[in-house]
Each structure stands twice: as C-alpha cells, then as structure tokens.
Design an enzyme around this catalytic site. Structure first.
Site, short mmCIF file in Angstrom:
data_model
loop_
_atom_site.label_atom_id
_atom_site.label_comp_id
_atom_site.label_asym_id
_atom_site.label_seq_id
_atom_site.Cartn_x
_atom_site.Cartn_y
_atom_site.Cartn_z
N SER A 89 11.17 -6.59 9.83
CA SER A 89 11.12 -7.96 10.35
C SER A 89 12.53 -8.45 10.64
CB SER A 89 10.48 -8.90 9.32
OG SER A 89 9.09 -8.92 9.45
N LYS A 93 12.76 -9.64 -3.08
CA LYS A 93 12.63 -8.46 -2.20
C LYS A 93 13.72 -8.43 -1.12
CE LYS A 93 8.48 -7.83 -1.12
NZ LYS A 93 7.13 -7.93 -0.52
N ASN A 123 -3.51 -2.52 6.81
CA ASN A 123 -2.28 -2.13 7.52
C ASN A 123 -1.42 -1.21 6.67
OD1 ASN A 123 -2.83 -3.81 9.69
ND2 ASN A 123 -1.92 -5.58 8.66
N THR A 147 5.95 -0.88 6.78
CA THR A 147 5.76 -1.00 5.33
C THR A 147 5.42 0.35 4.73
OG1 THR A 147 5.07 -3.28 5.63
CG2 THR A 147 4.48 -2.24 3.54
N LYS A 173 6.73 -18.03 1.67
CA LYS A 173 5.41 -17.44 1.92
C LYS A 173 4.47 -18.57 2.30
CE LYS A 173 3.22 -13.39 1.50
NZ LYS A 173 3.73 -12.03 1.64
P1 NAD Z 1 -4.78 -5.92 5.05
O1 NAD Z 1 -5.56 -7.18 5.12
O2 NAD Z 1 -4.48 -5.20 6.32
O3 NAD Z 1 -5.51 -4.88 4.07
C1 NAD Z 1 -5.95 -5.20 2.77
C2 NAD Z 1 -6.91 -4.09 2.35
O4 NAD Z 1 -7.30 -4.27 1.00
C3 NAD Z 1 -8.21 -4.05 3.16
O5 NAD Z 1 -8.58 -2.71 3.39
C4 NAD Z 1 -9.23 -4.69 2.21
O6 NAD Z 1 -10.56 -4.24 2.46
C5 NAD Z 1 -8.72 -4.16 0.90
N1 NAD Z 1 -9.15 -4.91 -0.27
C6 NAD Z 1 -9.26 -6.26 -0.45
N2 NAD Z 1 -9.71 -6.51 -1.68
C7 NAD Z 1 -9.86 -5.33 -2.31
C8 NAD Z 1 -10.27 -4.92 -3.60
N3 NAD Z 1 -10.63 -5.83 -4.52
N4 NAD Z 1 -10.30 -3.61 -3.87
C9 NAD Z 1 -9.94 -2.70 -2.95
N5 NAD Z 1 -9.55 -3.00 -1.72
C10 NAD Z 1 -9.51 -4.30 -1.40
O7 NAD Z 1 -3.43 -6.27 4.26
P2 NAD Z 1 -2.07 -5.48 4.25
O8 NAD Z 1 -1.17 -6.07 5.26
O9 NAD Z 1 -2.34 -4.01 4.28
O10 NAD Z 1 -1.52 -5.90 2.82
C11 NAD Z 1 -1.96 -5.27 1.62
C12 NAD Z 1 -0.98 -5.59 0.50
O11 NAD Z 1 0.31 -5.11 0.90
C13 NAD Z 1 -0.81 -7.08 0.20
O12 NAD Z 1 -0.51 -7.24 -1.17
C14 NAD Z 1 0.39 -7.45 1.03
O13 NAD Z 1 1.05 -8.61 0.54
C15 NAD Z 1 1.22 -6.20 0.86
N6 NAD Z 1 2.23 -6.04 1.91
C16 NAD Z 1 1.88 -5.77 3.20
C17 NAD Z 1 2.87 -5.65 4.15
C18 NAD Z 1 2.55 -5.32 5.58
O14 NAD Z 1 3.50 -5.14 6.37
N7 NAD Z 1 1.32 -5.17 5.97
C19 NAD Z 1 4.22 -5.81 3.80
C20 NAD Z 1 4.54 -6.08 2.47
C21 NAD Z 1 3.53 -6.19 1.53
#
Ligand code: NAD
Length: 409
Positions: A345, A90, A217, A186, A102
């Site tokens: 970041s 990435k 998020n 993101t 990670k």
């Molecule tokens: P987060 O913890 O804020 O949110 C995760 C969400 O997924 C929550 O609403 C949770 O309830 C939901 N969830 C968990 N299990 C689930 C399921 N089985 N079915 C449906 N919903 C489910 O995390 P985030 O930061 O939003 O990250 C989410 C994804 O995005 C991850 O794969 C993370 O690696 C990726 N990501 C996030 C960022 C970032 O800046 N936040 C950046 C790059 C990648």
C-alpha cells in the site's frame, strides 16, 4: 477478553520488556481520534437503511494514519480500536512512514446488491471525508472490501475535493491507480517472512505440512504459495466448510472452485472437518487467515502444529500466546507476517504521489527487501530481549514509534 483488551495486554508486555518510558506508553493506551458515524443509504426497494461505521485514528507519530476498512456484521468500536493499534505497530515494524488507523462498517455485504454496496461505500467516504487525505489518513481494503470498493471511495473523495486524489486510498484497481502486485502482496510478504523463520527453526520443506484457516484474499494466496513451493497443504477452510486431506489438497483447483462458485466444494479424497478441528490438526505450520481470537486458552493446549504463522490480525489471544510459548511452539506474529499488505500500500501511495506506475517485479523486489529487514529486526530483538517473536515485533515497532514521538514532543 475483547480484542482491544488483548491488544493492550500485548502493549504492556512489550513495554515492560523494553522499559518504554511512561509518557510514551500513555500516548499509546488510547486512539488519538475516534470518528463514529451513522450513514443513510437508499436501498433498492425504495426504503432507507442507516449503517453504523467507524474510523479510528490511533497514532500518526510516524506519518499519516493508515489502515483498512472492514465490512462485517461483527465490526464494533472495540475491534476497530484494536485493529488500528496493530496497524500503528505494523507500519513501524515494516518501517513504512505511516501511523495506524482502521475503519469499518457493521454490515454483511453479502446481503446487499451491488448498487446498495456502492451507495454505502460512497456514503461512508462522505461521512469521513474531512478526516482523510493523502497526508492525513489513507484507508485500504480489509475483510470483505475489494479494489472495486476502493475505486468507488477514491472517486467519491475526488468529487468532494474537486480533483483526482488517488493517493487518498490504496488497494484500488490497476486502471484507477492501484499497484501491480497489491492483490498478492499480503500472501507474498507472509511467505517471505515464513521462509526467514523456517530457516531459523530448521523446518524441512519436504516434510512440513500446512493448514490454512480462512480462504479469502490473504488465505488463498498464502495457500497457493505454500503449494507452489512444494509444501503439502493438508487443510483449508472458509466460514462454511473446512477440508482435510493428509495427502495434500489441490490448492489451485480449490481457488478456482471458490472463485467460480463461492464455495470450496468437496474434492475427491478430502474429508470435511470443523473449523475447530482444523486448528488442532497435526501439521508443521498452522496459518490462521480469517478473524481474531481463534486460538485461545480453550484450544491452545490441543494445537499440534510446530509453528503458527499469523496471516490474520489478532488470531491468537494473549493467554494462548503464553501457553504456546510454554509448549515451545513459536508464533510468528501478525504485525510482521501480514505487513506485506501495508508495505505494498505504501508503494502504491508513493507511485500515486509521483505519478508513476511500476512493474510487478519492481514492486515485489521492494516488498521483499522490506519484509526481510523486518524479519531480521524481529529475530534480532527476540534474541536481545529473550522474548517471544510477538513481544520482539512490538519492541521493534514501539521503539520506532517512541523515537518519532520524542522528535516532536
Ligand atoms: P477476506 O474477506 O478476503 O477472507 C476472509 C476469509 O475468512 C473468508 O474465506 C471467510 O469465509 C473466512 N472466514 C470467516 N470467518 C471464518 C471462521 N470463523 N472460520 C474460518 N474461516 C472464516 O479477508 P482477507 O482480506 O483475506 O483478510 C483475512 C485476515 O487477514 C483478516 O484478519 C485481515 O485483517 C488480515 N489481513 C488481510 C490483508 C489483505 O491484504 N487482504 C492484509 C493484512 C491483514
């Protein structure tokens, strides 16, 4: 198949298509370093609990290791290895001068009090302090880790090295050196990528509908942006509930509900579906924004979207990728779509190092330029090599990593 096995299959596919030389491929088949720790934490009731955590440093060919820290009960070494490999690709795709890393702790943070969470965060940083640093390895937030947690970690690191060192961690709160725009980065980057691919696929914003799995998020911000730009967001879900309304959900109200109550609630006119049903709903864009391995060979044939926009990391298994490609459903891959987080970041790290604080507009303009360049590079590679967007993104990233490896070989 495990997340890391999936990641290695993706690597092999791209390596074959681009004829990546064997010595470069060999270097990318395992992480450069794995740090495996057990940290004791004092619990509120006076007992002690030991938590298992990891930091995986996959590749630093292009710069310091970079990648988030996840607090989740399913965190294990295999998952962290996969995520660290995807970070290396990435950072190269979005062309920021970082390698890939990670980390994570196997814990359900919802079971901890705020004090226990702080003590765990600080203890984890003490355990990995030797291997991180602004020029070595720069962690950031991921699933269930917040700017507040990053502040605790940066503070603990400063105590250990005896001097403030905000560039050791990104995703901090603004008063503690965080960047304007990081919270939305993101989603903002993902929407920018979507716009580039939407145009290429002739999708009409007036009629295209959207389903978002995961409302954290990243999921909230991408849902908000689709809604804001006039798209009908017909479904969203979190780990407890999935909601569907073919007339479109009121996303700002759902964000408000989720923030104030922790739940999505049941808005008037919507119906509850399962998370599995959400994935199969007819829609223009399916946006997995939760966890890995959601789209597999068990459900790929049943998907009825026109495009998959991967905001989550690793939501589509390789077998599902092949099935979707056969069905003509483009998958815009995670290593491009969610790269806005790490791109911002990088901008935070840069500000910390030169002691500056940029405006949100300034940050977002630079972010958009990075996302546009990356989107065009991936579309170009997809044409040149006649491959899927995922393979194209890997080819773009791996070619940049290869050049850096060869420069120092
Ligand atoms: P987060 O913890 O804020 O949110 C995760 C969400 O997924 C929550 O609403 C949770 O309830 C939901 N969830 C968990 N299990 C689930 C399921 N089985 N079915 C449906 N919903 C489910 O995390 P985030 O930061 O939003 O990250 C989410 C994804 O995005 C991850 O794969 C993370 O690696 C990726 N990501 C996030 C960022 C970032 O800046 N936040 C950046 C790059 C990648």
């Amino acid at each position: 198949m495990s997340a890391f096995q999936n990641a290695m299959r993706q690597l092999d596919l791209a390596a074959t298509a681009m004829h990546l030389p064997a010595p470069n491929l060999e270097r990318l088949r395992q992480p450069e370093r794995i740090v495996d720790v057990h940290v004791p934490v004092a619990m509120d009731d006076g007992s002690q609990r030991i938590f298992h955590g990891f930091r995986v440093q996959y590749s630093n060919a292009r710069g310091p290791y970079k990648g988030g820290l996840r607090f989740h009960p399913q965190v294990d070494l295999d998952e962290v290895k996969a995520l660290s490999f995807w970070m290396a690709v990435k950072c190269a795709v979005v062309n920021v001068p970082f390698g890939g890393g990670k980390g994570g702790v196997t814990v359900n943070p919802k079971d901890l009090s705020i004090g226990e969470l702080e003590r765990l965060s600080r203890a984890f940083i003490r355990a990995i302090a030797d291997v991180i640093g602004p020029d070595k390895d720069v962690p950031a937030p991921d699933v269930n880790t917040t700017p507040q947690i990053m502040d605790w970690m940066a503070d603990e690191y400063a105590k250990i090295v005896g001097t403030p060192s905000p560039a050791v961690i990104t995703g901090k709160t603004i008063p503690n050196g965080g960047s304007e725009g990081r919270g939305a980065a993101t989603g903002h980057g993902a929407f920018r990528v979507f716009e580039a691919f939407r145009a290429a696929h002739g999708m009409d914003p007036e009629t295209a509908t959207v389903a978002v799995q995961g409302f954290g998020n990243a999921g909230q911000e991408i849902a908000r942006l689709f809604h804001h730009h006039g798209y009908k967001v017909v479904a969203v879900s979190d780990s407890r509930t999935a909601l569907h309304d073919e007339n479109g959900l009121d996303i700002p109200a759902l964000i408000q509900a989720k923030r104030s109550t922790g739940h999505l609630g049941q808005p008037h006119g919507s119906r509850t579906v399962t998370n599995e049903e959400l994935l199969r709903l007819p829609c223009g864009v399916l946006v997995p924004s939760a966890l890995e391995n959601q789209i597999t060979d068990a459900n790929a044939e049943a998907l009825s979207c026109r495009m998959v926009l991967e905001v989550a990391n690793g939501p589509t298994a390789p077998e599902a990728d092949a099935l979707l490609a056969k069905r003509g459903i483009p998958v815009v891959p995670d290593v491009l779509v969610n790269a806005g987080g790490v791109a911002t970041s990088y901008l935070e790290w840069e500000q910390n190092r030169i002691n500056e604080h940029w405006t949100e507009a300034g940050v977002l303009t630079r972010l958009e330029a990075l996302m546009d360049d990356a989107s065009h590079a991936v579309m170009e590679a997809a044409k040149t090599y006649a491959v899927t967007y995922r393979e194209a993104a890997f080819i773009v990233g791996l070619e940049r990593i290869r050049k850096a490896q060869d420069d120092v070989a």
